[in-house]
Design an enzyme around this catalytic site. Structure first.
Site, PDB file in Angstrom:
ATOM      1  N   ASP A   1       0.786  -1.069  -0.009  1.00  0.00           N
ATOM      2  CA  ASP A   1      -0.138   0.007  -0.126  1.00  0.00           C
ATOM      3  C   ASP A   1       0.810   1.164   0.090  1.00  0.00           C
ATOM      4  O   ASP A   1       0.367   2.442   0.534  1.00  0.00           O
ATOM      5  CB  ASP A   1      -0.821  -0.031   1.325  1.00  0.00           C
TER       6      ASP A   1
ATOM      7  N   CYS B   1     -19.388 -14.343  -6.086  1.00  0.00           N
ATOM      8  CA  CYS B   1     -20.478 -13.711  -5.513  1.00  0.00           C
ATOM      9  C   CYS B   1     -21.818 -14.309  -5.465  1.00  0.00           C
ATOM     10  O   CYS B   1     -22.573 -14.163  -4.455  1.00  0.00           O
ATOM     11  CB  CYS B   1     -20.306 -12.105  -5.798  1.00  0.00           C
TER      12      CYS B   1
ATOM     13  N   CYS C   1     -14.998   2.207   8.074  1.00  0.00           N
ATOM     14  CA  CYS C   1     -16.224   1.215   8.247  1.00  0.00           C
ATOM     15  C   CYS C   1     -15.955  -0.041   7.600  1.00  0.00           C
ATOM     16  O   CYS C   1     -15.449  -0.236   6.482  1.00  0.00           O
ATOM     17  CB  CYS C   1     -17.285   2.103   7.354  1.00  0.00           C
TER      18      CYS C   1
END
Length: 358
Positions: A139, A193, A246
């Site tokens: 990152d 998914c 979140c």
């Protein structure tokens, strides 16, 4: 382009990565991800908000050789930050406690994982021999980490736009090593998914308006971490008591039933960040902020950013006991804190009046 010295090289690297504590390891070629055009379209639509650095670095993301000359392969790595006791509060909790994203309830992962990444580079040099170059990223560079990891078979991109692993769930960091070695690519992970849309429905701000499409401008992680200025008033009530990031879209994913703790992050958990008291945080001066959050990801927001978020959370909780301290912060030397404290005072008083009239 140099040929790998041995057909067992990939397995030797996987074993070295596992020995150092990495939870998964995969390989892919260095060409731009197939999602490159979609990414540039996303930028053109302005869905990245005020993260201007994404535009500045876009060209390098499409050509890894602009970042590390001679890159032939990418070694993708995963590190779990799952904790069995890491349950999250929600904004529905009537409490004076704040919610911090799970990844930030540890010491700063950049510093924690840097030694292991460098050690793996050294192991690869020992395995492959001289003449090859390797550079690690976590990152920390303009790399489409998620997309390269998917192509390296590490997981699939969920409808919430994050990478999901069948063996780690949603709770893991991605790192990579760019290398001049030519390694045999792993097969990409197909999407799994199905018809599930739990992540989309769980988002408090409707930041995932359609599958695989995120509007970062509405994302609470963006609003509480990436956004450096004032949080739009229309979004504040939806943030609840979340004060740093979140996890809602990640938490509801059914693939989390396979999540497991990883060795590297397990020893650097911060239990004091599980359910921090909002009033205690609001009382912090600069010295207290640095003392509590040194060597954690939360330092990134600085005191003004965190206390901005705490003010919003207290406004949403609506407890009148917070008013004296909020009034003090309404005169804070940091205008950003003062503005959000004033908003919180108004919101608490409005809520209190409605309760009295009921």
């Amino acid at each position: 382009m140099q040929k790998a010295p041995s057909s067992d090289l990939e397995q030797s690297i996987r074993e070295a990565a596992a020995a150092l504590g990495f939870d998964a390891c995969g390989f892919t070629h260095a060409q731009a991800p197939e999602t490159w055009e979609d990414y540039t379209s996303w930028l053109a639509e302005g869905k990245h908000g005020k993260m201007e650095y994404l535009e500045r670095h876009a060209e390098k993301k499409g050509n890894l050789n602009k970042l590390f000359d001679g890159t032939s392969s990418v070694i993708s790595l995963a590190v779990s930050y799952h904790a069995d006791h890491g349950g999250s509060l929600t904004s529905e909790d009537v409490s004076q406690q704040g919610v911090i994203a799970r990844y930030a309830r540890h010491e700063d992962y950049h510093e924690v994982l840097k030694p292991a990444l460098q050690a793996l580079c050294d192991r690869i040099t020992a395995i492959a021999g001289p003449g090859y170059r390797h550079r690690a990223f976590l990152d920390t560079g303009p790399i489409m980490e998620r997309d390269l990891a998917q192509r390296a078979g590490m997981g699939f991109i969920g409808k919430h736009t994050n990478l999901i692993s069948r063996s780690l769930g949603n709770w893991f960091f991605i790192a990579e090593i760019l290398t001049t070695l030519e390694l045999k690519p792993d097969s990409p992970e197909p999407n799994r998914c199905g018809t599930c849309e739990r992540c989309m429905h769980a988002c408090p701000t409707d930041a995932i308006p359609e599958p695989f499409r995120l509007d970062a401008r509405k994302c609470i992680s963006y609003l509480t971490i990436e956004l450096k200025g004032s949080i739009p008033e229309a979004m504040r009530s939806q943030i609840g008591n979340r004060i740093f990031g979140c996890d809602d879209c990640l938490t509801v994913c059914p693939w989390n039933r396979f999540a497991r703790e990883g060795r590297l992050m397990q020893q650097v958990q911060r239990s004091d960040l599980q359910t921090p008291e909002l009033m205690d945080l609001l009382a912090m001066d600069q010295a207290a902020f640095k003392q509590k959050f040194a060597n954690t990801p939360i330092m990134r927001t600085k005191r003004r950013g965190l206390l901005r978020n705490v003010c919003v959370a207290l406004g949403n909780v609506g407890d009148t006991r917070a008013l004296p301290l909020l009034q003090k912060r309404a005169a804070d030397v940091e205008p950003l804190i003062a503005e959000h404290a004033q908003w919180a005072i108004r919101r608490i008083r409005t809520k209190s009046s409605k309760r009295e009239d009921a």
